[in-house]
Scaffold this motif. Sequence first.
Motif, mmCIF file in Angstrom:
data_model
loop_
_atom_site.group_PDB
_atom_site.id
_atom_site.type_symbol
_atom_site.label_atom_id
_atom_site.label_comp_id
_atom_site.label_asym_id
_atom_site.label_seq_id
_atom_site.Cartn_x
_atom_site.Cartn_y
_atom_site.Cartn_z
ATOM 1 N N GLY A 214 3.527 7.874 6.148
ATOM 2 C CA GLY A 214 2.196 7.736 5.552
ATOM 3 C C GLY A 214 1.833 6.289 5.275
ATOM 4 N N GLU A 215 2.801 5.517 4.819
ATOM 5 C CA GLU A 215 2.554 4.121 4.466
ATOM 6 C C GLU A 215 2.380 3.242 5.708
ATOM 7 O OE1 GLU A 215 4.219 6.124 2.491
ATOM 8 O OE2 GLU A 215 3.491 5.627 0.483
ATOM 9 N N GLN A 216 2.955 3.669 6.820
ATOM 10 C CA GLN A 216 2.770 2.887 8.055
ATOM 11 C C GLN A 216 1.294 2.880 8.446
ATOM 12 O OE1 GLN A 216 5.503 3.529 11.242
ATOM 13 N NE2 GLN A 216 4.122 2.723 12.808
ATOM 14 N N GLY B 70 11.935 7.210 -3.484
ATOM 15 C CA GLY B 70 11.611 8.238 -4.480
ATOM 16 C C GLY B 70 10.110 8.279 -4.695
ATOM 17 N N ARG B 71 9.610 9.466 -5.115
ATOM 18 C CA ARG B 71 8.159 9.630 -5.254
ATOM 19 C C ARG B 71 7.595 8.583 -6.221
ATOM 20 N NH1 ARG B 71 5.740 14.049 -3.101
ATOM 21 N NH2 ARG B 71 4.019 12.570 -3.110
ATOM 22 N N GLY B 72 6.453 8.051 -5.852
ATOM 23 C CA GLY B 72 5.829 7.004 -6.663
ATOM 24 C C GLY B 72 6.439 5.632 -6.414
ATOM 25 N N GLY B 73 7.286 5.531 -5.370
ATOM 26 C CA GLY B 73 8.092 4.329 -5.155
ATOM 27 C C GLY B 73 7.367 3.074 -4.714
ATOM 28 N N SER B 74 6.098 3.181 -4.353
ATOM 29 C CA SER B 74 5.369 1.964 -3.961
ATOM 30 C C SER B 74 5.239 0.987 -5.118
ATOM 31 C CB SER B 74 3.966 2.302 -3.464
ATOM 32 O OG SER B 74 4.039 3.117 -2.348
ATOM 33 N N ASP B 75 5.210 1.514 -6.342
ATOM 34 C CA ASP B 75 5.174 0.619 -7.514
ATOM 35 C C ASP B 75 6.415 -0.265 -7.497
ATOM 36 O OD1 ASP B 75 2.891 1.950 -8.480
ATOM 37 O OD2 ASP B 75 4.110 3.417 -9.569
ATOM 38 N N THR B 76 7.547 0.358 -7.173
ATOM 39 C CA THR B 76 8.810 -0.374 -7.150
ATOM 40 C C THR B 76 8.836 -1.386 -6.007
ATOM 41 O OG1 THR B 76 9.900 1.486 -8.198
ATOM 42 C CG2 THR B 76 11.323 -0.076 -7.029
ATOM 43 N N VAL C 84 -1.215 12.661 1.421
ATOM 44 C CA VAL C 84 -0.478 12.603 2.692
ATOM 45 C C VAL C 84 1.029 12.823 2.475
ATOM 46 C CG1 VAL C 84 0.255 11.039 4.541
ATOM 47 C CG2 VAL C 84 -2.169 11.270 3.980
ATOM 48 N N THR C 85 1.605 12.139 1.484
ATOM 49 C CA THR C 85 3.051 12.290 1.268
ATOM 50 C C THR C 85 3.404 13.738 0.919
ATOM 51 O OG1 THR C 85 3.040 10.007 0.498
ATOM 52 C CG2 THR C 85 5.065 11.256 0.146
ATOM 53 N N ASN C 86 2.556 14.378 0.099
ATOM 54 C CA ASN C 86 2.813 15.794 -0.231
ATOM 55 C C ASN C 86 2.848 16.645 1.026
ATOM 56 O OD1 ASN C 86 2.882 15.244 -2.921
ATOM 57 N ND2 ASN C 86 0.836 16.008 -3.374
ATOM 58 N N GLY D 92 4.465 0.268 1.322
ATOM 59 C CA GLY D 92 5.247 0.563 0.126
ATOM 60 C C GLY D 92 6.191 1.726 0.363
ATOM 61 N N PHE D 93 7.060 2.015 -0.642
ATOM 62 C CA PHE D 93 7.828 3.256 -0.670
ATOM 63 C C PHE D 93 9.004 3.272 0.302
ATOM 64 C CE2 PHE D 93 7.516 8.051 0.546
ATOM 65 C CZ PHE D 93 8.266 8.477 -0.548
ATOM 66 N N GLN D 94 9.038 2.340 1.274
ATOM 67 C CA GLN D 94 10.081 2.429 2.296
ATOM 68 C C GLN D 94 10.940 1.178 2.378
ATOM 69 O OE1 GLN D 94 8.419 1.362 6.426
ATOM 70 N NE2 GLN D 94 6.885 2.784 5.647
ATOM 71 N N VAL E 136 0.813 -1.217 0.000
ATOM 72 C CA VAL E 136 0.000 0.000 0.000
ATOM 73 C C VAL E 136 0.847 1.269 0.000
ATOM 74 C CG1 VAL E 136 -2.102 -0.929 1.068
ATOM 75 C CG2 VAL E 136 -0.212 -0.151 2.527
ATOM 76 N N SER E 137 0.273 2.304 -0.653
ATOM 77 C CA SER E 137 0.840 3.659 -0.599
ATOM 78 C C SER E 137 0.210 4.388 0.574
ATOM 79 C CB SER E 137 0.466 4.450 -1.857
ATOM 80 O OG SER E 137 1.029 3.903 -2.992
ATOM 81 N N ALA E 138 0.657 5.616 0.796
ATOM 82 C CA ALA E 138 0.007 6.484 1.778
ATOM 83 C C ALA E 138 -1.310 6.984 1.186
ATOM 84 C CB ALA E 138 0.916 7.667 2.068
ATOM 85 N N MET E 139 -2.231 7.401 2.052
ATOM 86 C CA MET E 139 -3.479 7.989 1.561
ATOM 87 C C MET E 139 -3.145 9.170 0.653
ATOM 88 S SD MET E 139 -5.785 8.161 4.991
ATOM 89 C CE MET E 139 -6.440 6.707 5.804
HETATM 90 N N1 ASP Z 1 3.347 7.754 -1.116
HETATM 91 C C1 ASP Z 1 4.502 7.873 -1.966
HETATM 92 C C2 ASP Z 1 4.355 9.072 -2.892
HETATM 93 O O1 ASP Z 1 3.361 9.755 -2.851
HETATM 94 C C3 ASP Z 1 4.796 6.612 -2.730
HETATM 95 C C4 ASP Z 1 3.737 6.215 -3.729
HETATM 96 O O2 ASP Z 1 2.623 6.728 -3.710
HETATM 97 O O3 ASP Z 1 4.025 5.327 -4.549
HETATM 98 O O4 ASP Z 1 5.251 9.352 -3.640
#
Ligand code: ASP
Length: 404
Positions: A73-75, A149-155, A46-48, A135-137, A40-43
């Motif tokens: 956020g991901e926690q 890095g931003r968007g890192g939950s995909d990774t 939230v990350t912003n 995710g992301f961490q 999961v990503s953060a809501m």
């Molecule tokens: N929450 C993180 C972000 O906003 C990671 C992700 O969404 O993949 O960048």
Amino acid sequence: MARIVQKFGGTSVADITRIKSVARRVKREVDAGNQVAVVVSAMSGVTNQLVAWTNDLAEIPDAREYDVVVASGEQVTAGLTALALQEIGVPARSFLGWQVPIETDGSHGKARIGGIPTESLRGCMDAGVVAVVAGFQGVGPGDRVTTLGRGGSDTSAVALAAALQAERCDIFTDVDGVYTTDPRIVAKARKLDKITYEEMLEMASLGAKVLQTRSVELAMNHRVRVQVLSSFTDAPGTLVVDEDEIVEQQVVSGIAYSRDEAKVTLVKVADRPGVAAAIFGPLSAGAINVDMIVQNISEDGTTDLTFTVAKADLARTVKVLEEQRGTLVYQALKPDSNVVKISVIGVGMRSHTGVAQLMFKTLADKGINIQVISTSEIKVSVLIAEEYTELALRALHTAYGLDV
Ligand code: ASP
Ligand code: ADP
Ligand code: MG
């Protein structure tokens, strides 16, 4: 029985109602007899907010503390998703990056995954418990929290799928697949049933945020079957595949845009050997990546040199170049962040000519000036003024015959 990874992005876990819906979707896979790892990503948003707080406190936040803050956020969503699953009778346990562990290097803020020992996750899943991974961490040297890095939950999701040798990795987001271009800008964008790893990699690295670039790289290297779909509908998504799985290949399969770049022009630089090195050497020493470059020939022994860097690096770029003013002679330095990079992408370009020409003509017909051009085997990119983003995307989408 198959082992699968399901990843849910920010809008898919935006509130408790959405998290409950995610839990029901996961339950369907569990009921079908599959072992599931959820990422999961953060809501959304939230990350912003977390990033903004670190910037409120420090001009250049300490990278380690930045990671501690933005990883939080991901926690929250990992714990809530595990709870939502338990509430509908699905045994579930959350895992933070360090608990898996998702081992990374120490480049805080953009860490790379080194390895993922899977004993703890496998133990959990073999016992019939859904593993919900933040995710992301990850965890870096000295047991510090890192982020990817931003968007890192995909990774995170693709890396887990590779480590677990999962049958597939489903990336659930707020659109029902990968489109020919961003469907939020071009209403006539078409959903692709399949896209090659290579094209997806270009699309992602040229700005299509639907998958993080690094996740596509990993999927390609480890042959992970990635599927992009919506968590809001049951529509079929887009499968990322090898080139030979695509029957009818278009010359251009997608158009991407990036507002994350900025342009720098050095006016009247001395036109002699060593000048490019004097400019780009210090930038590279400062870990500033330069993307597009164009040099204009002039007759009076000077030249104008234009290049692009990440918008986030613009202020530092100007500072570094001004510090070179003793050795580097130029008349003026003009930073400009009012630009967008538009790219057309397609493996069919290898065997077709005229792709770039159609791009230039289409933009010219709309009165849009091209400031910088760069090409590779399967893409052509141009830099234009930002206010033309929508106009250019729509015109190009029509010109390449991609409209629905
Ligand atoms: N929450 C993180 C972000 O906003 C990671 C992700 O969404 O993949 O960048
Ligand atoms: P998530 O939070 O689920 O990770 P993202 O916002 O990171 O979602 O990525 C999904 C977004 O990517 C979509 O809402 C869409 O606006 C954008 N996008 C950009 N280019 C494309 C494309 N070619 N196909 C689909 N979506 C795209
Ligand atoms: Mg994303």
